[in-house]
Scaffold this motif. Sequence first.
Motif, PDB file in Angstrom:
ATOM      1  N   HIS A   7      11.526  10.067   0.716  1.00 25.85           N
ATOM      2  CA  HIS A   7      10.692   9.522  -0.155  1.00 25.85           C
ATOM      3  C   HIS A   7      10.134  10.798  -1.289  1.00 25.85           C
ATOM      4  O   HIS A   7       8.939  10.362  -1.742  1.00 25.85           O
ATOM      5  CB  HIS A   7       9.603   8.526   0.187  1.00 25.85           C
ATOM      6  N   HIS A  22       1.043   8.698   5.174  1.00 27.26           N
ATOM      7  CA  HIS A  22       0.383   7.308   5.928  1.00 27.26           C
ATOM      8  C   HIS A  22       0.213   7.759   7.222  1.00 27.26           C
ATOM      9  O   HIS A  22      -0.532   6.976   8.218  1.00 27.26           O
ATOM     10  CB  HIS A  22       0.749   6.102   5.129  1.00 27.26           C
ATOM     11  N   TYR A  23       1.247   8.463   7.809  1.00 26.27           N
ATOM     12  CA  TYR A  23       1.225   8.621   9.281  1.00 26.27           C
ATOM     13  C   TYR A  23      -0.242   9.295   9.701  1.00 26.27           C
ATOM     14  O   TYR A  23      -0.633   9.060  10.856  1.00 26.27           O
ATOM     15  CB  TYR A  23       2.485   9.692  10.002  1.00 26.27           C
ATOM     16  N   ARG A  59      17.961   1.801  -4.819  1.00 26.98           N
ATOM     17  CA  ARG A  59      17.205   1.018  -3.913  1.00 26.98           C
ATOM     18  C   ARG A  59      16.646  -0.447  -4.733  1.00 26.98           C
ATOM     19  O   ARG A  59      15.605  -0.310  -5.315  1.00 26.98           O
ATOM     20  CB  ARG A  59      16.099   1.638  -3.475  1.00 26.98           C
ATOM     21  N   ARG A  72       4.757  -6.027   6.677  1.00 32.04           N
ATOM     22  CA  ARG A  72       4.077  -4.944   6.003  1.00 32.04           C
ATOM     23  C   ARG A  72       2.866  -5.465   5.526  1.00 32.04           C
ATOM     24  O   ARG A  72       2.501  -6.853   5.400  1.00 32.04           O
ATOM     25  CB  ARG A  72       5.088  -4.700   4.659  1.00 32.04           C
ATOM     26  N   ASP A  88      12.776  10.831   5.959  1.00 30.97           N
ATOM     27  CA  ASP A  88      12.138   9.440   5.516  1.00 30.97           C
ATOM     28  C   ASP A  88      10.552   9.862   5.054  1.00 30.97           C
ATOM     29  O   ASP A  88       9.629   8.984   4.958  1.00 30.97           O
ATOM     30  CB  ASP A  88      11.999   8.562   6.556  1.00 30.97           C
ATOM     31  N   ARG A  98       7.430  11.677   2.803  1.00 29.70           N
ATOM     32  CA  ARG A  98       6.804  12.020   1.515  1.00 29.70           C
ATOM     33  C   ARG A  98       6.453  13.546   1.458  1.00 29.70           C
ATOM     34  O   ARG A  98       5.711  14.047   0.321  1.00 29.70           O
ATOM     35  CB  ARG A  98       5.728  10.987   1.053  1.00 29.70           C
TER      36      ARG A  98
END
Length: 473
Positions: free
Chosen positions: A33, A57-58, A181, A298, A407, A409
Motif C-alpha cells: 500500500h 495501524h499495526y 483494485r 472491518r 502489504d 504502508r
Amino acid sequence: MFLNEDFMLSGETARLLFHNHAKTMPIIDYHCHLDPREIYEDQPFENLTAAWLYGDHYKWRLMRANGVPESHITGDASDYDKFLAWARTLPKAVGNPLYSWTHLELRRFFGVEEMLNEATAPAIWEKVNRKLAEPGFTRRGLIRSSGVKVICTTDDPADSLEYHKLLSGSETAFQVFPTFRPDKALNIDAEGFAAWTLKLESASGLPVKSYAGLLDALRNRVAFFHEQGCRLSDHALDVLRYEAGEAEAVEAIFAKRMQGAALSPEEITRYRTELLTALIGFYHDKDWTMQLHLHAYRNNNTPMFQRLGPDTGYDGINDLPLTTALSQLLDRAESGSGLPKTILYSLNPGDYPALLALLGCYQKDTPGKLQLGSGWWYNDTRSGMRQQLTLLAEGSLLGNFVGMLTDSRSFLSYTRHEYFRRVLCGLLGELAERGEAPDDLEVLGAMARDISYNNAAGYFGFQTAGSEAGVTA
Ligand SMILES: O=C[C@H](O)[C@@H](O)[C@@H](O)[C@H](O)C(=O)O
C-alpha cells in the motif's frame, strides 16, 4: 543471542538454506500500500516517526493496547512524543512480530543494535534522524538498499497512474507497477458510489450512465493499467455472497442506485456477483493474476471510524462460511471466461484447509495457477506463516508458492521478507532433520530460492523491456 544472524534458524540445514540461498535473493513485493507519488517524489523522511508511525495501524493497535492516548498515536502530539510512546510500548511486545520487525529495521537500515525502550529512545531518535537526512535514506534509497526489484502498489481504476508513468521513466533500480483494485465499483451501496462513477467517466473518457457503460469503462481502465505494466488485480471481499442475475436485472439495479435509492441486500449481492464475474473475465483475457482478500471484518469501532476512517486499526477477522459462494464464483468463471491465475488470502486461518481443497479443483496449465496467499495481516507472524506454509505443503505444492509480500504502508517493511525467509528455511530445515525431506542442500536450496524470488518472477509475467531491473526467473 537476540536477533543474531541465526535467529529463528534452529538447525544446521535451516542455517545453510537461509544464508547460502534465501538471504540474498532480490525482492518482488507484489502487494503493498505504498503511495506511488511518495516513491516518485523521493523526499527524505522528516524523522523516524514519519517513516515508522504515520499510517502504521499495526503499531497503533499495540500502543492502544498499552493505554497510550490517541493524541500520541494519530493525534497532535509531537513526533518525538509519539516515538517515545512507541518506545515505551515496545518492551511489552516481546513475542509479537513487531518486536522483531522494529529491531530488525533499526539494525538493517540504521545500524542501531540497542533495544528500543524509554531509556534508549533519545539517542536512537538522534542517530536515526541523522541517517534519515543522508542521501541514501530517501524513499527510493530505502527501497534500493533492500534489494527490491518490483513493487506493486494498490490503485483505484480511476487513478491516472501519473506517478507510475513518471517512475517508469526515471527509476532504473526497481520497477513500480499498479494493481487494479476496483472495490469502489463493487461497493454499489457505498455513499460515494455515484460520485466515483463520475471520476471513472473522466478517467476513461466514457459515459458511465448504465451498467453496460460501467463495464466498458472498466474494460478500458484494465487496458490502460495493463499498458502501465499492471499484471495483478486485487479485491477486498470481506463477505462473499453469490447470487447470479440477468443483465437486465443488473441494469435496473444500477439505475435504481444512480437515482439515489437504497438497494436491498439481494440486489447488492446480484450486482456484485455479476460485476465480479465480468471483471474475472477481463483479468483472464489479460493473463493477470487476481488476488482475493477474504474475511476481514472491518470498522468494528464506530466512534473511531467516524474520527479516523478505515484502515486505522479497528478491523477484525470474519468467521462466516466461505466455500459455497467462492465455489460458485470460481466455478462460474471456469465454466465461462476461464479463471485467471488466482491468489486467495483469508484473514481467517481457519479457512485455509477449505481454500486449499477448493483451489485444487481448478489447477491447470500454469504451475501453482491457484495459490493460497501468504499469511495475511494478523497471520503475518511466525506461527501464522508456519501454518500457511505447512498446510500449503500438505494440501498442494509448496515448491510453486509465489511467497511473501509486505502489504505495508511503510518504506522500512522490507525486513518482513527476511523474517519470512527465515521462517521458510526453518521449516524446510526441520523437515530435513526429521527425515521428511531429503537433506540435500541443492534440492532444498533451489526450493528456498524459488519461493523467495524465482517463482514470483516467473508467475506474474511483469514486463521488463527497457529496464535494468529486468525480472528474470
Ligand atoms: O496489513 C494490513 C493491510 O495493509 C490492511 O490494511 C489492508 O489489507 C487493507 O485492509 C486492505 O484491504 O487492503
